[in-house]
Design a protein around this motif. Sequence first.
Motif, PDB file in Angstrom:
ATOM      1  N   GLN A 251       0.817  -1.215   0.000  1.00 39.87           N
ATOM      2  CA  GLN A 251       0.000   0.000   0.000  1.00 39.87           C
ATOM      3  C   GLN A 251       0.850   1.264   0.000  1.00 39.87           C
ATOM      4  OE1 GLN A 251      -3.003   0.028   3.144  1.00 39.87           O
ATOM      5  NE2 GLN A 251      -2.782   2.231   3.274  1.00 39.87           N
ATOM      6  N   GLY A 253       4.144   1.136  -0.631  1.00 39.05           N
ATOM      7  CA  GLY A 253       5.326   0.836  -1.431  1.00 39.05           C
ATOM      8  C   GLY A 253       4.923   0.753  -2.891  1.00 39.05           C
ATOM      9  N   GLN A 272       0.252  -5.414   2.451  1.00 37.13           N
ATOM     10  CA  GLN A 272       1.175  -6.091   1.543  1.00 37.13           C
ATOM     11  C   GLN A 272       0.396  -6.593   0.324  1.00 37.13           C
ATOM     12  OE1 GLN A 272       4.043  -8.754  -0.300  1.00 37.13           O
ATOM     13  NE2 GLN A 272       4.363  -6.984   0.983  1.00 37.13           N
ATOM     14  N   GLY A 303       6.790 -24.302   5.335  1.00 31.87           N
ATOM     15  CA  GLY A 303       8.117 -24.769   5.727  1.00 31.87           C
ATOM     16  C   GLY A 303       9.028 -23.617   6.063  1.00 31.87           C
TER      17      GLY A 303
HETATM   18  P1  FAD Z   1       5.121 -10.433   9.734  1.00 31.31           P
HETATM   19  O1  FAD Z   1       3.682 -10.036   9.671  1.00 31.31           O
HETATM   20  O2  FAD Z   1       5.804 -10.415  11.051  1.00 31.31           O
HETATM   21  O3  FAD Z   1       5.216 -11.881   9.099  1.00 31.31           O
HETATM   22  C1  FAD Z   1       6.385 -12.610   9.020  1.00 31.31           C
HETATM   23  C2  FAD Z   1       5.995 -13.974   8.473  1.00 31.31           C
HETATM   24  O4  FAD Z   1       7.163 -14.732   8.280  1.00 31.31           O
HETATM   25  C3  FAD Z   1       5.067 -14.768   9.388  1.00 31.31           C
HETATM   26  O5  FAD Z   1       3.926 -15.154   8.649  1.00 31.31           O
HETATM   27  C4  FAD Z   1       5.895 -15.966   9.804  1.00 31.31           C
HETATM   28  O6  FAD Z   1       5.131 -17.151   9.924  1.00 31.31           O
HETATM   29  C5  FAD Z   1       6.875 -16.085   8.662  1.00 31.31           C
HETATM   30  N1  FAD Z   1       8.168 -16.685   9.034  1.00 31.31           N
HETATM   31  C6  FAD Z   1       8.963 -16.369  10.090  1.00 31.31           C
HETATM   32  N2  FAD Z   1      10.100 -17.103  10.054  1.00 31.31           N
HETATM   33  C7  FAD Z   1      10.017 -17.887   8.952  1.00 31.31           C
HETATM   34  C8  FAD Z   1      10.870 -18.853   8.361  1.00 31.31           C
HETATM   35  N3  FAD Z   1      12.064 -19.139   8.883  1.00 31.31           N
HETATM   36  N4  FAD Z   1      10.455 -19.490   7.237  1.00 31.31           N
HETATM   37  C9  FAD Z   1       9.233 -19.207   6.681  1.00 31.31           C
HETATM   38  N5  FAD Z   1       8.394 -18.293   7.203  1.00 31.31           N
HETATM   39  C10 FAD Z   1       8.775 -17.627   8.293  1.00 31.31           C
HETATM   40  N6  FAD Z   1       3.377  -3.724   4.706  1.00 31.31           N
HETATM   41  C11 FAD Z   1       3.884  -4.013   3.496  1.00 31.31           C
HETATM   42  O7  FAD Z   1       4.411  -5.108   3.275  1.00 31.31           O
HETATM   43  N7  FAD Z   1       3.840  -3.086   2.505  1.00 31.31           N
HETATM   44  C12 FAD Z   1       3.268  -1.867   2.661  1.00 31.31           C
HETATM   45  O8  FAD Z   1       3.268  -1.065   1.726  1.00 31.31           O
HETATM   46  C13 FAD Z   1       2.692  -1.558   3.925  1.00 31.31           C
HETATM   47  N8  FAD Z   1       2.072  -0.379   4.127  1.00 31.31           N
HETATM   48  C14 FAD Z   1       1.473  -0.148   5.342  1.00 31.31           C
HETATM   49  C15 FAD Z   1       0.741   1.031   5.528  1.00 31.31           C
HETATM   50  C16 FAD Z   1       0.110   1.276   6.734  1.00 31.31           C
HETATM   51  C17 FAD Z   1      -0.692   2.533   6.900  1.00 31.31           C
HETATM   52  C18 FAD Z   1       0.211   0.327   7.779  1.00 31.31           C
HETATM   53  C19 FAD Z   1      -0.489   0.553   9.081  1.00 31.31           C
HETATM   54  C20 FAD Z   1       0.941  -0.837   7.602  1.00 31.31           C
HETATM   55  C21 FAD Z   1       1.579  -1.083   6.398  1.00 31.31           C
HETATM   56  N9  FAD Z   1       2.320  -2.255   6.185  1.00 31.31           N
HETATM   57  C22 FAD Z   1       2.805  -2.528   4.942  1.00 31.31           C
HETATM   58  C23 FAD Z   1       2.633  -3.177   7.292  1.00 31.31           C
HETATM   59  C24 FAD Z   1       1.759  -4.403   7.335  1.00 31.31           C
HETATM   60  O9  FAD Z   1       0.601  -4.136   8.091  1.00 31.31           O
HETATM   61  C25 FAD Z   1       2.501  -5.573   7.997  1.00 31.31           C
HETATM   62  O10 FAD Z   1       2.917  -5.175   9.285  1.00 31.31           O
HETATM   63  C26 FAD Z   1       3.721  -6.038   7.216  1.00 31.31           C
HETATM   64  O11 FAD Z   1       3.369  -6.306   5.881  1.00 31.31           O
HETATM   65  C27 FAD Z   1       4.271  -7.307   7.866  1.00 31.31           C
HETATM   66  O12 FAD Z   1       5.418  -7.714   7.212  1.00 31.31           O
HETATM   67  P2  FAD Z   1       5.840  -9.227   7.212  1.00 31.31           P
HETATM   68  O13 FAD Z   1       4.738 -10.061   6.622  1.00 31.31           O
HETATM   69  O14 FAD Z   1       7.185  -9.343   6.610  1.00 31.31           O
HETATM   70  O15 FAD Z   1       6.007  -9.533   8.772  1.00 31.31           O
END
Ligand code: FAD
Length: 319
Positions: A251, A253, A272, A303
Amino acid sequence: MRNIVVFIDQPGSALGKAGKELLTFARGLGAPVAAVAGELSEAVRAELGEYGVAQVLNSNQAELFEYSIVPKAEFLAVAAQRVDAQLVLTGNSAEHKEIAARLAVLLDAGVISDAVGVVADADAGIQVEKLVLAGSYTVSASVRSAIGIVALKANGVEPEAAGSSSAAAVETVEVPFSELALRARIASRQARPASGRPELSEARIVVAGGRGVDGDFGPVEELADLLGAAVGASRAATDAGWIDHSAQVGQTGKTVSPQLYISVGISGAIQQKAGMQTSKFIVAVNQDAESPVFEIADLGIVGDLFTVLPQAIEEIKRR
Ligand code: FAD
């Protein structure tokens, strides 16, 4: 359809993928006229011929490079009027969407962005398929003004040269820039070190890593390089400083729509998804089987990414 003006922005020494896509698309509707802002090299001129362009309108005025946005809109307005265009096609980057909007004001025209398809209809005018609500729905919209401006998303068509090539005739355009056009000057440019990877929003394949990579983008980058892919990331990964902010998908990005999106260690939060859910095929690698990313994945692998990615890399290398 009357002429279709296709915007080619600072092509440099070769016509990029974005320009080739726009021209391939335009050829399906009528006769494309290329409006080239910036220097027009012989190589690019030849490529334009190969992509079915018979007429090129070119301006290499310094203002198109030195000033921001408005001069390009004014150049396109002159080009569209010169050939009595019915449609102007631009890319769908943030910059090109703003150019499209300003051009629409200059030409008193209808404008539609985030388009994925255009059909010309003699009665209804220009009909456009566009994505709304971060790609959750496709709607049909139409432009009813005499000329339509459409910003087309990348990766909608496979670039394809026309069957026969002809030398494109080039006409130089001198734009009388307004005082408004020259108010915002570009003070400096800093080139990013070339990664050798495709540009994220244009790439056919994207491999994206999230918080799950735990600071180590090595496996994501290795897989991306093997596949000739761009590297993307969730905001959690860019905020952590593991990778540059320009890699963020979502959103706040970049919006991507590749043929293949490989999501690695990303949970699939709504913000995302907003940037990648229109990808043609989504592969998700996540160790949590309940992760929301699996709701939109075409292929889900439950995995540990540090086990799954090396296996995939080894298998691809073996083939
Ligand atoms: P997490 O939600 O922490 O997920 C990490 C994942 O990795 C988990 O599902 C976990 O099971 C998995 N995992 C962990 N270790 C391993 C492993 N060894 N092997 C396999 N899987 C593993 N987010 C964006 O991405 N883009 C945006 O543009 C964006 N804009 C935003 C705008 C606003 C206004 C707000 C409030 C938030 C925004 N976000 C955005 C943030 C979004 O809400 C999430 O917090 C973010 O996308 C989470 O990133 P993530 O999935 O990497 O982390």
